[in-house]
Motif scaffolding. Structure first.
Motif, PDB file in Angstrom:
ATOM      1  N   ALA A  62       0.823  -1.204   0.000  1.00 39.99           N
ATOM      2  CA  ALA A  62       0.000   0.000   0.000  1.00 39.99           C
ATOM      3  C   ALA A  62       0.857   1.254   0.000  1.00 39.99           C
ATOM      4  O   ALA A  62       1.694   1.444   0.887  1.00 39.99           O
ATOM      5  N   GLY A  63       0.644   2.111  -0.984  1.00 39.61           N
ATOM      6  CA  GLY A  63       1.316   3.394  -1.043  1.00 39.61           C
ATOM      7  C   GLY A  63       0.563   4.447  -0.253  1.00 39.61           C
ATOM      8  O   GLY A  63      -0.503   4.180   0.333  1.00 39.61           O
ATOM      9  N   PRO A  64       1.056   5.669  -0.237  1.00 43.49           N
ATOM     10  CA  PRO A  64       0.470   6.706   0.611  1.00 43.49           C
ATOM     11  C   PRO A  64      -0.787   7.364   0.045  1.00 43.49           C
ATOM     12  O   PRO A  64      -1.519   8.010   0.787  1.00 43.49           O
ATOM     13  N   GLY A  68      -3.235   3.464  -2.681  1.00 41.08           N
ATOM     14  CA  GLY A  68      -3.056   2.664  -1.471  1.00 41.08           C
ATOM     15  C   GLY A  68      -4.364   2.483  -0.729  1.00 41.08           C
ATOM     16  O   GLY A  68      -4.628   1.412  -0.146  1.00 41.08           O
ATOM     17  N   GLY A  69      -5.224   3.529  -0.740  1.00 42.54           N
ATOM     18  CA  GLY A  69      -6.536   3.402  -0.107  1.00 42.54           C
ATOM     19  C   GLY A  69      -7.360   2.296  -0.731  1.00 42.54           C
ATOM     20  O   GLY A  69      -8.021   1.521  -0.028  1.00 42.54           O
ATOM     21  N   ALA A 130      -0.584  -1.774  -4.823  1.00 38.65           N
ATOM     22  CA  ALA A 130      -1.360  -0.542  -4.653  1.00 38.65           C
ATOM     23  C   ALA A 130      -0.415   0.563  -4.196  1.00 38.65           C
ATOM     24  O   ALA A 130      -0.741   1.342  -3.298  1.00 38.65           O
ATOM     25  N   LEU A 131       0.744   0.630  -4.837  1.00 38.94           N
ATOM     26  CA  LEU A 131       1.795   1.547  -4.403  1.00 38.94           C
ATOM     27  C   LEU A 131       1.651   2.945  -4.992  1.00 38.94           C
ATOM     28  O   LEU A 131       1.649   3.941  -4.278  1.00 38.94           O
ATOM     29  N   LEU A 132       1.546   3.017  -6.328  1.00 38.83           N
ATOM     30  CA  LEU A 132       1.602   4.327  -6.979  1.00 38.83           C
ATOM     31  C   LEU A 132       0.406   4.630  -7.867  1.00 38.83           C
ATOM     32  O   LEU A 132      -0.051   5.764  -7.930  1.00 38.83           O
TER      33      LEU A 132
END
Length: 498
Positions: A62-64, A68-69, A130-132
């Protein structure tokens, strides 16, 4: 053709349009985007379950951001479905948006846990990237790059949400390391970068989740390109009347086949015949004429040095095609000059493009078919510049040469003045062999001869060529030869059968 693919003609969008669409979808939902994120996470989870129904251990990276959500929503749903779920975030990349923080809190409230990245990926049956998503602006660096490299080195299947992390949404470029996904699920609308260039090494199978956005065409905004696949051939190829004759199907004159390169112009000529041209003449080196006619009796071959014969054929032809096996010597330059002096529609490829690059000029009413190296010479830049932004390169070629352009490569692009570009979603790596471009030259010339406009011929020809390559390749693309396409061109060139 029995078992033909479904029609795939669709619009492709750039990231600016996708963000506008997302904002419109949020406004239509009447909240802050929470319901849209729930639908995105559900769509990604459903995609994962369809592809890997037996997966019991799910790892979410999960990205920020809101990508990521979406991953946190998926993680919560996987927990509720009885899976063993782990969510991994980089040390400084916890939830960075209000929606992502809320999704993370929901996941934790459901009994989930967050794992810090300690340089080692936990075991899993499926990894969710789900990083970027669409947020990439430069090549991944530091811990993020190390995480992606380790993921790619593993044998675990990967589902990417929106776009594999490290792939540019607007170009399909990959400026550094990027996730090699097994499957990508795009949200709302498909981004252009999913279907061309280096992205094709990373996206895997692509699925588009519309998320029931309910937006009108005006609300969706303008696409940046059309995408076509093999199932669209019938809509793009010419149809014939019962009383048509060879004259109605056009006369193509191919010029090329310098010493030692007679096979190139023969491939182009045979492709023109197999794509429906009524008559095909070939002006080549005299030494090649006997072999040319012995190989294909339907061709009208002659020595290009015979001035009277060449003048007569130039007067009789309806379309000229120059480049296959042409070379760049005085013989080639003389043919090039005669072709460019003609008012007939033209298809230029190979060395004809190298001669054009040396003295650029507009070619209204014609088609050029450069590969990335030739495109770089035509624009005076590097091949890497072409591949970094293939759509921008296509626009530049159309503007400089004022003609229809096929920018060849993985996810070939077709453009013309005042026209939306087209992306050809067909073809395979087995087509990366000498002579394949010569076949394309013949195909496009045949379609021009049958009355299609330069854009129509370029678009239909590029798709017909790529689809024939896919049929010829089957499950064994490597070792395929350009001549293997010929019987498939004949089948696919009959619109009533495809």
């Amino acid at each position: 053709m029995h078992g033909c693919p479904e029609r795939t003609m669709s619009e492709l969008f750039d990231s600016a349009c996708l963000r506008t669409v997302e904002a419109a979808a949020i406004a239509a939902s009447g909240d802050d985007g929470w319901s849209l994120m729930q639908r995105a996470g559900q769509a990604a989870w459903s995609s994962l379950r369809r592809r890997w129904p037996q997966a019991g251990r799910v790892l979410v990276l999960a990205g920020p951001g809101n990508n990521g959500g979406d991953g946190y929503v998926l993680a919560r749903l996987a927990l509720q479905d009885g899976c063993v779920v782990q969510v991994l975030a980089l040390a400084d990349a916890g939830p960075g948006t209000a929606l992502a923080r809320r999704a993370c809190a929901d996941y934790l409230a459901s009994g989930g846990q967050l794992l810090p990245w300690r340089g080692q990926l936990p075991e899993a049956d499926v990894v969710v990237d789900a990083l970027l998503g669409l947020g990439l602006s430069r090549a991944p660096q530091g811990e993020l790059a190390a995480l992606i490299e380790q993921l790619n080195a593993s044998a675990v299947p990967v589902l990417s949400i929106d776009l594999p992390s490290g792939v540019m949404a607007d170009t399909g470029g990959v400026p550094g390391v990027a996730v090699q996904a097994t499957q990508t699920v795009a949200m709302l609308l498909p981004s252009f970068g999913l279907y061309t260039g280096a992205a094709l090494n990373h996206v895997g199978a692509v699925e588009v989740a519309g998320l029931e956005h309910g937006l009108t065409r005006e609300q969706r905004g303008s696409p940046c390109a059309w995408r076509v696949g093999a199932g669209d051939l019938a809509a793009l190829l010419p149809r014939r009347q019962r009383d048509w004759h060879k004259g109605r199907n056009g006369h193509v004159l191919l010029l090329g086949g310098n010493h030692g390169m007679g096979g190139a112009v023969l491939l182009a000529a045979r492709a023109a015949l197999r794509s429906g041209a009524g008559l095909v003449s070939v002006a080549t080196c005299g030494v090649h004429v006997p072999a040319l006619l012995a190989s294909c009796a339907e061709l009208m071959g002659f020595d290009a040095a015979a001035a009277d014969m060449l003048k007569a054929r130039l007067g009789a032809a309806g379309v000229l095609a120059l480049g296959p096996g042409l070379g760049c010597d005085d013989w080639a330059r003389a043919l090039y000059a005669q072709v460019l002096a003609s008012d007939l529609p033209k298809v230029l490829d190979a060395d004809a493009l190298n001669l054009l690059a040396a003295a650029p000029r507009p070619l209204a009413g014609s088609v050029i078919t450069p590969h990335p190296g030739e495109a770089a010479r035509l624009l005076g830049c590097r091949t890497a510049d072409i591949q970094a932004d293939r759509l921008a390169a296509l626009h530049a070629l159309v503007q400089r040469y004022d003609c229809a352009v096929v920018l060849k490569g993985a996810g070939s692009l077709v453009g013309a003045p005042q026209a939306l570009p087209w992306l050809v979603d067909a073809g395979n790596p087995g087509m990366a062999v000498g002579g394949m471009g010569d076949v394309l030259t013949g195909v496009i010339a045949a379609l021009l001869a049958q009355g299609l406009s330069p854009l129509q011929a370029a678009r239909g020809g590029a798709l017909l060529h790529a689809a024939a390559g896919d049929l010829a390749a089957g499950r064994h693309p490597y070792g395929m030869m350009p001549s293997d396409l010929m019987p498939h061109l004949r089948v696919l060139a009959n619109p009533e059968d495809v």
